[in-house]
Scaffold this motif. Structure first.
Motif, mmCIF file in Angstrom:
data_model
loop_
_atom_site.group_PDB
_atom_site.id
_atom_site.type_symbol
_atom_site.label_atom_id
_atom_site.label_comp_id
_atom_site.label_asym_id
_atom_site.label_seq_id
_atom_site.Cartn_x
_atom_site.Cartn_y
_atom_site.Cartn_z
ATOM 1 N N ALA A 12 33.467 -32.114 48.871
ATOM 2 C CA ALA A 12 32.040 -32.403 48.915
ATOM 3 C C ALA A 12 31.235 -31.110 48.954
ATOM 4 O O ALA A 12 30.188 -30.986 48.314
ATOM 5 C CB ALA A 12 31.714 -33.272 50.130
ATOM 6 N N ARG A 13 31.712 -30.126 49.696
ATOM 7 C CA ARG A 13 31.046 -28.823 49.728
ATOM 8 C C ARG A 13 31.051 -28.175 48.350
ATOM 9 O O ARG A 13 30.052 -27.602 47.900
ATOM 10 C CB ARG A 13 31.765 -27.910 50.716
ATOM 11 C CG ARG A 13 31.502 -28.208 52.187
ATOM 12 C CD ARG A 13 32.335 -27.279 53.025
ATOM 13 N NE ARG A 13 32.037 -27.389 54.442
ATOM 14 C CZ ARG A 13 32.907 -27.127 55.399
ATOM 15 N NH1 ARG A 13 34.136 -26.769 55.090
ATOM 16 N NH2 ARG A 13 32.562 -27.232 56.658
ATOM 17 N N GLN A 14 32.206 -28.255 47.697
ATOM 18 C CA GLN A 14 32.329 -27.637 46.379
ATOM 19 C C GLN A 14 31.393 -28.286 45.368
ATOM 20 O O GLN A 14 30.793 -27.604 44.525
ATOM 21 C CB GLN A 14 33.780 -27.734 45.889
ATOM 22 C CG GLN A 14 34.780 -26.917 46.687
ATOM 23 C CD GLN A 14 34.680 -25.427 46.401
ATOM 24 O OE1 GLN A 14 33.895 -24.988 45.580
ATOM 25 N NE2 GLN A 14 35.485 -24.638 47.100
ATOM 26 N N LEU A 15 31.274 -29.620 45.429
ATOM 27 C CA LEU A 15 30.391 -30.327 44.502
ATOM 28 C C LEU A 15 28.932 -29.925 44.707
ATOM 29 O O LEU A 15 28.178 -29.756 43.748
ATOM 30 C CB LEU A 15 30.559 -31.841 44.681
ATOM 31 C CG LEU A 15 31.864 -32.439 44.149
ATOM 32 C CD1 LEU A 15 31.979 -33.902 44.556
ATOM 33 C CD2 LEU A 15 31.961 -32.294 42.642
ATOM 34 N N LEU A 16 28.518 -29.777 45.970
ATOM 35 C CA LEU A 16 27.153 -29.348 46.250
ATOM 36 C C LEU A 16 26.930 -27.936 45.719
ATOM 37 O O LEU A 16 25.903 -27.660 45.078
ATOM 38 C CB LEU A 16 26.892 -29.400 47.754
ATOM 39 C CG LEU A 16 25.515 -28.903 48.217
ATOM 40 C CD1 LEU A 16 24.391 -29.694 47.561
ATOM 41 C CD2 LEU A 16 25.405 -28.986 49.743
ATOM 42 N N GLN A 54 27.561 -22.900 54.194
ATOM 43 C CA GLN A 54 26.808 -24.142 54.025
ATOM 44 C C GLN A 54 25.313 -23.827 54.027
ATOM 45 O O GLN A 54 24.807 -23.214 54.972
ATOM 46 C CB GLN A 54 27.133 -25.090 55.181
ATOM 47 C CG GLN A 54 26.510 -26.450 55.024
ATOM 48 C CD GLN A 54 27.432 -27.390 54.285
ATOM 49 O OE1 GLN A 54 28.290 -26.976 53.531
ATOM 50 N NE2 GLN A 54 27.257 -28.656 54.514
ATOM 51 N N PRO A 55 24.563 -24.196 52.986
ATOM 52 C CA PRO A 55 23.123 -23.929 52.982
ATOM 53 C C PRO A 55 22.395 -24.851 53.954
ATOM 54 O O PRO A 55 22.880 -25.933 54.289
ATOM 55 C CB PRO A 55 22.719 -24.224 51.541
ATOM 56 C CG PRO A 55 23.690 -25.277 51.109
ATOM 57 C CD PRO A 55 24.996 -24.921 51.774
ATOM 58 N N SER A 56 21.241 -24.432 54.398
ATOM 59 C CA SER A 56 20.385 -25.302 55.203
ATOM 60 C C SER A 56 19.457 -26.073 54.259
ATOM 61 O O SER A 56 19.381 -25.783 53.055
ATOM 62 C CB SER A 56 19.542 -24.473 56.173
ATOM 63 O OG SER A 56 18.606 -23.679 55.451
ATOM 64 N N ALA A 57 18.741 -27.038 54.798
ATOM 65 C CA ALA A 57 17.779 -27.782 53.980
ATOM 66 C C ALA A 57 16.702 -26.834 53.439
ATOM 67 O O ALA A 57 16.284 -26.948 52.280
ATOM 68 C CB ALA A 57 17.150 -28.908 54.804
ATOM 69 N N ASP A 58 16.281 -25.873 54.264
ATOM 70 C CA ASP A 58 15.275 -24.904 53.810
ATOM 71 C C ASP A 58 15.833 -24.008 52.701
ATOM 72 O O ASP A 58 15.107 -23.638 51.761
ATOM 73 C CB ASP A 58 14.808 -24.041 54.985
ATOM 74 C CG ASP A 58 13.871 -24.793 55.923
ATOM 75 O OD1 ASP A 58 13.323 -25.831 55.494
ATOM 76 O OD2 ASP A 58 13.713 -24.352 57.070
ATOM 77 N N ASP A 59 17.121 -23.662 52.803
ATOM 78 C CA ASP A 59 17.755 -22.866 51.746
ATOM 79 C C ASP A 59 17.717 -23.614 50.416
ATOM 80 O O ASP A 59 17.435 -23.033 49.352
ATOM 81 C CB ASP A 59 19.214 -22.550 52.107
ATOM 82 C CG ASP A 59 19.338 -21.554 53.250
ATOM 83 O OD1 ASP A 59 18.376 -20.817 53.500
ATOM 84 O OD2 ASP A 59 20.407 -21.542 53.893
ATOM 85 N N ALA A 78 19.916 -34.618 50.446
ATOM 86 C CA ALA A 78 20.653 -35.835 50.810
ATOM 87 C C ALA A 78 22.156 -35.600 50.690
ATOM 88 O O ALA A 78 22.948 -36.064 51.526
ATOM 89 C CB ALA A 78 20.222 -37.002 49.921
ATOM 90 N N SER A 79 22.576 -34.865 49.650
ATOM 91 C CA SER A 79 23.993 -34.529 49.495
ATOM 92 C C SER A 79 24.464 -33.646 50.638
ATOM 93 O O SER A 79 25.581 -33.798 51.143
ATOM 94 C CB SER A 79 24.221 -33.806 48.161
ATOM 95 O OG SER A 79 23.928 -34.647 47.066
ATOM 96 N N GLU A 84 27.476 -33.007 55.843
ATOM 97 C CA GLU A 84 27.417 -32.781 57.288
ATOM 98 C C GLU A 84 27.950 -33.978 58.062
ATOM 99 O O GLU A 84 28.538 -33.824 59.135
ATOM 100 C CB GLU A 84 25.975 -32.489 57.704
ATOM 101 C CG GLU A 84 25.436 -31.160 57.195
ATOM 102 C CD GLU A 84 23.976 -30.955 57.545
ATOM 103 O OE1 GLU A 84 23.557 -29.791 57.601
ATOM 104 O OE2 GLU A 84 23.257 -31.962 57.740
ATOM 105 N N GLY A 85 27.766 -35.180 57.502
ATOM 106 C CA GLY A 85 28.219 -36.379 58.191
ATOM 107 C C GLY A 85 29.713 -36.603 58.117
ATOM 108 O O GLY A 85 30.250 -37.444 58.837
ATOM 109 N N MET A 86 30.425 -35.865 57.256
ATOM 110 C CA MET A 86 31.867 -36.059 57.142
ATOM 111 C C MET A 86 32.610 -35.485 58.342
ATOM 112 O O MET A 86 33.660 -35.979 58.715
ATOM 113 C CB MET A 86 32.392 -35.407 55.863
ATOM 114 C CG MET A 86 31.906 -36.090 54.602
ATOM 115 S SD MET A 86 32.498 -35.258 53.127
ATOM 116 C CE MET A 86 33.390 -36.578 52.351
ATOM 117 N N TRP A 87 32.098 -34.425 58.902
ATOM 118 C CA TRP A 87 32.674 -33.861 60.123
ATOM 119 C C TRP A 87 31.549 -33.629 61.094
ATOM 120 O O TRP A 87 30.621 -32.874 60.825
ATOM 121 C CB TRP A 87 33.400 -32.535 59.847
ATOM 122 C CG TRP A 87 34.189 -32.071 61.039
ATOM 123 C CD1 TRP A 87 35.514 -32.267 61.273
ATOM 124 C CD2 TRP A 87 33.685 -31.363 62.184
ATOM 125 N NE1 TRP A 87 35.866 -31.729 62.485
ATOM 126 C CE2 TRP A 87 34.762 -31.174 63.073
ATOM 127 C CE3 TRP A 87 32.430 -30.887 62.546
ATOM 128 C CZ2 TRP A 87 34.639 -30.522 64.285
ATOM 129 C CZ3 TRP A 87 32.287 -30.242 63.777
ATOM 130 C CH2 TRP A 87 33.397 -30.062 64.626
#
Length: 283
Positions: A12-16, A54-59, A78-79, A84-87
């Motif tokens: 999921a991180r890689q896809l984002l 991991q980027p922040s929403a502001d990033d 949203a992605s 973040e919800g996976m762990w």
């Protein structure tokens, strides 16, 4: 978010990160250009675009603005929230107390039709008595230093959740290690009541309880406890947090592991004999 060994989280991180890289490419920019537009060091762009950070929403908002793709920021954020919800750390889950975390899982139980659970040390929540649950959640409250003391409400919420055992067309398969029959956070009376309850619940036509005997020559050693909800997801309770696995290949790995462990378990009269023996040992 701490690193996890789960390939579901990493994918999921890689896809984002891949989607963010595509925005840069579509905008005709490179990493240095993006860093300059965002006021960042180029190494930050590199870390984010390779999923090392991991980027922040502001990033993400700044990234999209620099690429002229502000309309995509909402979807990408949203992605990010999904990743973040996976762990999720226990501190984050339980910051409002234990009751909320018990209630939040109810919809997942209600929509699942086939449950499989393996627990190496304690009995799964759906099989627990009131007293046993109180001992378990009181231990959680103490060990994880939860600020709010709502253990009584959390116990009531877990007891309420057990109605799924008797509602709808659901199938349940539970596996426990034999050692769990004699391990307890409470006293002998509570453990005896719990073992007696297992005999009652195990008699339900939609419930299977297997006990994996202690012994030599095992084909599969104990692993971390896990729940499988249909084939949609697996949840694992780790020391540091709560892991949700949705990657199909990884869910399949847990299903295969469950099948291997189930092949080592005893059921019916043999399982009841082990429970009776454990009760006798309590005096």
């Amino acid at each position: 978010m701490p690193q996890s060994a789960s390939s579901s989280v990493q994918q999921a991180r890689q896809l984002l990160a891949e989607r963010l890289r595509e925005l840069v490419k579509d905008a005709g920019l490179d990493g240095k250009d993006l860093a300059a537009l965002c006021g960042w060091h180029p190494s930050k762009v590199s870390r984010v675009s390779t999923a090392k950070t991991q980027p922040s929403a502001d990033d993400i908002r700044a990234w999209c603005r620099a690429c002229g793709a502000e309309d995509q920021a909402g979807d990408l954020i949203a992605s990010l929230r999904a990743v973040e919800g996976m762990w999720v750390s226990w501190r984050r889950i339980e910051r409002a107390g234990l009751r909320r975390s018990q209630e939040d899982r109810l919809p997942l139980y209600e929509r699942t039709r086939r449950f499989r659970a393996y627990s190496p040390g304690l009995f799964p929540g759906l099989l627990q008595t009131f007293g046993y649950t109180e001992d378990v959640l009181r231990g959680v409250h103490r060990r994880r230093r939860v600020v709010i003391d709502d253990v009584a409400d959390a116990v009531a919420a877990r007891m309420e959740r057990q109605r799924v055992l008797r509602e709808g067309q659901r199938q349940f398969a539970f596996l426990v290690e034999e050692s769990a029959l004699g391990n307890a956070l409470g006293d002998a009376e509570t453990q005896a009541e719990q073992l007696d309850h297992l005999l009652t619940v195990g008699a339900l036509p939609n419930v299977s309880i297997g006990v994996i005997p202690v012994g030599l020559g095992r084909l599969r050693m104990p692993v971390e406890g896990f729940w499988i909800y249909d084939m949609a997801q697996v949840n694992v309770e780790l020391v540091s947090g709560y892991l949700t696995i949705t990657q199909p290949s990884e869910v399949t790995m847990y299903a295969e592991t469950f099948a291997e462990l189930a092949g080592q378990a005893v059921y019916g009269a043999k399982a009841r004999a082990l429970m009776a023996s454990a009760m006798d040992s309590l005096g």
